[in-house]
Each structure stands twice: as structure tokens, then as C-alpha cells.
Design a protein around this motif. Structure first.
Motif, PDB file in Angstrom:
ATOM      1  N   TYR A  32       0.860  -1.193   0.000  1.00  0.00           N
ATOM      2  CA  TYR A  32       0.000   0.000   0.000  1.00  0.00           C
ATOM      3  C   TYR A  32       0.893   1.239   0.000  1.00  0.00           C
ATOM      4  O   TYR A  32       1.877   1.302   0.740  1.00  0.00           O
ATOM      5  CB  TYR A  32      -0.914   0.020   1.232  1.00  0.00           C
ATOM      6  CG  TYR A  32      -1.906  -1.108   1.282  1.00  0.00           C
ATOM      7  CD1 TYR A  32      -3.142  -0.999   0.656  1.00  0.00           C
ATOM      8  CD2 TYR A  32      -1.607  -2.290   1.938  1.00  0.00           C
ATOM      9  CE1 TYR A  32      -4.059  -2.039   0.688  1.00  0.00           C
ATOM     10  CE2 TYR A  32      -2.509  -3.347   1.978  1.00  0.00           C
ATOM     11  CZ  TYR A  32      -3.730  -3.213   1.353  1.00  0.00           C
ATOM     12  OH  TYR A  32      -4.630  -4.257   1.377  1.00  0.00           O
ATOM     13  N   GLN A  36      -2.725   5.781   0.233  1.00  0.00           N
ATOM     14  CA  GLN A  36      -3.757   4.787   0.529  1.00  0.00           C
ATOM     15  C   GLN A  36      -3.806   4.457   2.022  1.00  0.00           C
ATOM     16  O   GLN A  36      -4.881   4.282   2.592  1.00  0.00           O
ATOM     17  CB  GLN A  36      -3.497   3.525  -0.289  1.00  0.00           C
ATOM     18  CG  GLN A  36      -3.620   3.736  -1.791  1.00  0.00           C
ATOM     19  CD  GLN A  36      -3.007   2.603  -2.598  1.00  0.00           C
ATOM     20  OE1 GLN A  36      -2.291   1.750  -2.059  1.00  0.00           O
ATOM     21  NE2 GLN A  36      -3.259   2.594  -3.904  1.00  0.00           N
ATOM     22  N   GLY A  40      -7.095   5.194   4.264  1.00  0.00           N
ATOM     23  CA  GLY A  40      -7.773   4.133   5.001  1.00  0.00           C
ATOM     24  C   GLY A  40      -7.828   4.420   6.483  1.00  0.00           C
ATOM     25  O   GLY A  40      -8.840   4.159   7.150  1.00  0.00           O
ATOM     26  N   LEU A 192      -5.808  10.953  -3.969  1.00  0.00           N
ATOM     27  CA  LEU A 192      -6.008   9.635  -4.584  1.00  0.00           C
ATOM     28  C   LEU A 192      -6.746   9.743  -5.918  1.00  0.00           C
ATOM     29  O   LEU A 192      -6.591   8.876  -6.782  1.00  0.00           O
ATOM     30  CB  LEU A 192      -6.787   8.723  -3.630  1.00  0.00           C
ATOM     31  CG  LEU A 192      -5.960   8.093  -2.502  1.00  0.00           C
ATOM     32  CD1 LEU A 192      -6.849   7.271  -1.580  1.00  0.00           C
ATOM     33  CD2 LEU A 192      -4.851   7.218  -3.071  1.00  0.00           C
ATOM     34  N   TRP A 197      -6.593   4.770  -7.607  1.00  0.00           N
ATOM     35  CA  TRP A 197      -7.158   4.010  -6.489  1.00  0.00           C
ATOM     36  C   TRP A 197      -6.699   2.558  -6.466  1.00  0.00           C
ATOM     37  O   TRP A 197      -7.072   1.791  -5.587  1.00  0.00           O
ATOM     38  CB  TRP A 197      -8.687   4.035  -6.575  1.00  0.00           C
ATOM     39  CG  TRP A 197      -9.264   5.411  -6.361  1.00  0.00           C
ATOM     40  CD1 TRP A 197      -9.495   6.349  -7.315  1.00  0.00           C
ATOM     41  CD2 TRP A 197      -9.658   6.012  -5.119  1.00  0.00           C
ATOM     42  NE1 TRP A 197     -10.021   7.494  -6.767  1.00  0.00           N
ATOM     43  CE2 TRP A 197     -10.139   7.309  -5.413  1.00  0.00           C
ATOM     44  CE3 TRP A 197      -9.666   5.563  -3.792  1.00  0.00           C
ATOM     45  CZ2 TRP A 197     -10.616   8.173  -4.429  1.00  0.00           C
ATOM     46  CZ3 TRP A 197     -10.142   6.430  -2.809  1.00  0.00           C
ATOM     47  CH2 TRP A 197     -10.600   7.707  -3.122  1.00  0.00           C
ATOM     48  N   MET A 199      -4.958  -0.601  -5.616  1.00  0.00           N
ATOM     49  CA  MET A 199      -4.214  -0.996  -4.420  1.00  0.00           C
ATOM     50  C   MET A 199      -4.231  -2.516  -4.284  1.00  0.00           C
ATOM     51  O   MET A 199      -5.039  -3.195  -4.923  1.00  0.00           O
ATOM     52  CB  MET A 199      -4.805  -0.348  -3.172  1.00  0.00           C
ATOM     53  CG  MET A 199      -6.246  -0.753  -2.846  1.00  0.00           C
ATOM     54  SD  MET A 199      -6.859   0.045  -1.333  1.00  0.00           S
ATOM     55  CE  MET A 199      -6.939   1.756  -1.862  1.00  0.00           C
TER      56      MET A 199
END
Length: 286
Positions: A32, A36, A40, A192, A197, A199
């Protein structure tokens, strides 16, 4: 026990926060990218805080949205620098360098708000510089890239803390925390949108680390810190919170297998002593 309730809550926050550096390091190792990871983390934290304080969302004022957004932008910069820096250094080095705002904040307040620091701060600054050199200089005396980014993260965090103490006197602390989280999440969402996006698959271990970093190391951490500081003196609270870097070093050795050389341990000890000294009030001469 109840007399020292605030101290125990702050120590618990530091313990939880120390483990967060390991979660972030594992997520980075699993592929990651820093954007990201931060997205998250703050998505989880924002959902948790909005669920707990859903009835208070409508009571957030325009001033709290304005101030919280400024602080959220600084917080986003701090987490970006910290997380990218963590890619290139170890969790314990990253944690110790990010946790030196106790030394930097007085000088930020001096430059921005004309609040001159006490004599201890100048000695603490010199000690911190020595400790940083022990931690971050390579064998040929070059500044390690990850350590350099971690230092810049500490500067951003210091700006956030300085503005937090001077702009939020008439604001609700919980409201500011909510807006900060939402603002950081908004910044990472925009980033992002441009970086992509795509990942790695969200495995169970990855989900667990995202949840721990967001729900515990961000949402619960700020709640414990807010409640704990209500019954603990500011100087004492700052020293307790800086033990987060100690817990990060212990977790890194146990869970991540990090082995630090003697010079690194010396740097950690000197930095921690400097942070404690910076928060110690100067006794006036009779």
C-alpha cells in the motif's frame, strides 16, 4: 487510582499510539502506498467518530469548520511526511523524530505568536539536535532520507499544535477533532483521485491493521488524550504522551524484529530527556 485517572488515560493513549507505527509499517511493506494508508486510516477514524458523536455534527459552528480545516490541512501534511518517511526508516526512529514537537512548539509560538520560550527550551533544542544526529546520520554522516522526512513531519505537527493552542480557545475540542479528521480525509481523497485508487487486495491482516490505526490510534487516541488532559497538568501530560515513542521502540523490537545500534539508543534517550526538560517550568530566582 481515581486521583491519577488522567495520567493512566494518557499513558493508555501513548501505548495504543506506539503500536500504530508498526501497523503502518506493515501496510507499507505489503504494497500500500502512503496515500492509501492515510486514506484508510482517516476513513476508519472519521466513520468511528461520526457514529459516536453523530448528534453533535449539526452543532459544529462555521468558526469550528474554518479552524478545524486549517488544522486538518497541517495534520494531513504531517501524516504524509511521517508515512512516506516510514517507508525509508524504522518504526522506532520514525516515532522518536515525529514526537519532538515538545521541543519545537515553543519556538514556533515565539516566531508566530511572539511568545518567548523559557531557558530550558534552548538547552532542550541543543540536546534534541544531538539526539537527532545520533538517530538519523548514516555512517558517512549523511542525513537519512526517511529520518529527514520524519523531522519535517515533526515541524508540521508542531505548527498544528501551536495553532491548536492559539486558535481553538472558543471552540469545542470534540468538534475540532471531528473536523480535523474529515478535512484530512478530504485532502487524501483528492490526492487519490489524481494518483489512482489501484491498491493490493484487502486481506484480513491488512483490514485489521487499517482498523487498528484508524479506530484505535486515531479516533480513540484523540478521545483518551482529550479526557486525560482535563485532569492532568499540561507539562505532565506532554511528558506522558511522549512515551509513545518508547512504546513504538518496544513494539518494533518485539513485533517487527528491529535491532537498533548503541548510537540509536543514545539518541532516543537524549531526545526523550530533552522533551522532558522542555516541559519543565523554570524556577524563578527569589
Amino acid at each position: 487510582m481515581m486521583k491519577h485517572k488522567g495520567d493512566w488515560l494518557l499513558l493508555l493513549a501513548a501505548f495504543i499510539g506506539g503500536g500504530g507505527f508498526i501497523s503502518l509499517k506493515y501496510l507499507l511493506d505489503w504494497g500500500y502506498d502512503p496515500f492509501q494508508v492515510i486514506f484508510g486510516r482517516f476513513l476508519t477514524a472519521s466513520v468511528c467518530m461520526c457514529l459516536v458523536y453523530c448528534k453533535r455534527l449539526k452543532r459544529i459552528t462555521k468558526e469550528e469548520w474554518r479552524v478545524g480545516s486549517i488544522l486538518g490541512a497541517l495534520l494531513a501534511a504531517m501524516f504524509l511526511l511521517m508515512t512516506v518517511g516510514l517507508q525509508y526508516t524504522t518504526p522506532s526512529v520514525n516515532a522518536f523524530l515525529v514526537n519532538i514537537p515538545a521541543v519545537i512548539v515553543p519556538f514556533v509560538c515565539w516566531g508566530v505568536f511572539r511568545q518567548k520560550p523559557n531557558r530550558n527550551c534552548f538547552l532542550a533544542a541543543g540536546m534534541t539536535l544531538f539526539g537527532v544526529c545520533c538517530l538519523s546520520l548514516t555512517a558517512d554522516f549523511r542525513l537519512d532520507f526517511g529520518a529527514g522526512l520524519s523531522l519535517l513531519a515533526a515541524v508540521a505537527f508542531s505548527l498544528q499544535m501551536a495553532f491548536l493552542g492559539n486558535l481553538t480557545k472558543d471552540c469545542d475540542s470534540v468538534h475540532i477533532a471531528i473536523v480535523e479528521n474529515l478535512s484530512t480525509l478530504a485532502v487524501m481523497t483528492v490526492i487519490l483521485m489524481f494518483t489512482g485508487w489501484d491498491m493490493p487486495p484487502l486481506t484480513l491482516p491488512a483490514f485489521g491493521n487499517f482498523f487498528y490505526a484508524g479506530a484505535f490510534c486515531t479516533a480513540l487516541y484523540f478521545v483518551l488524550q482529550s479526557i486525560g488532559q482535563q485532569s492532568t497538568a499540561p507539562n505532565k501530560a506532554a511528558i506522558i504522551i511522549t512515551t509513545e515513542s518508547i512504546f513504538a521502540a518496544v513494539f518494533s523490537a518485539i513485533l517487527y524484529g528491529e535491532r537498533m545500534h548503541f548510537r540509536g539508543y543514545l539518541g532516543c534517550a537524549v531526545i526523550f530527556a530533552a522533551m522532558a526538560l522542555a516541559e519543565k517550568p523554570v524556577q524563578e530566582r527569589k
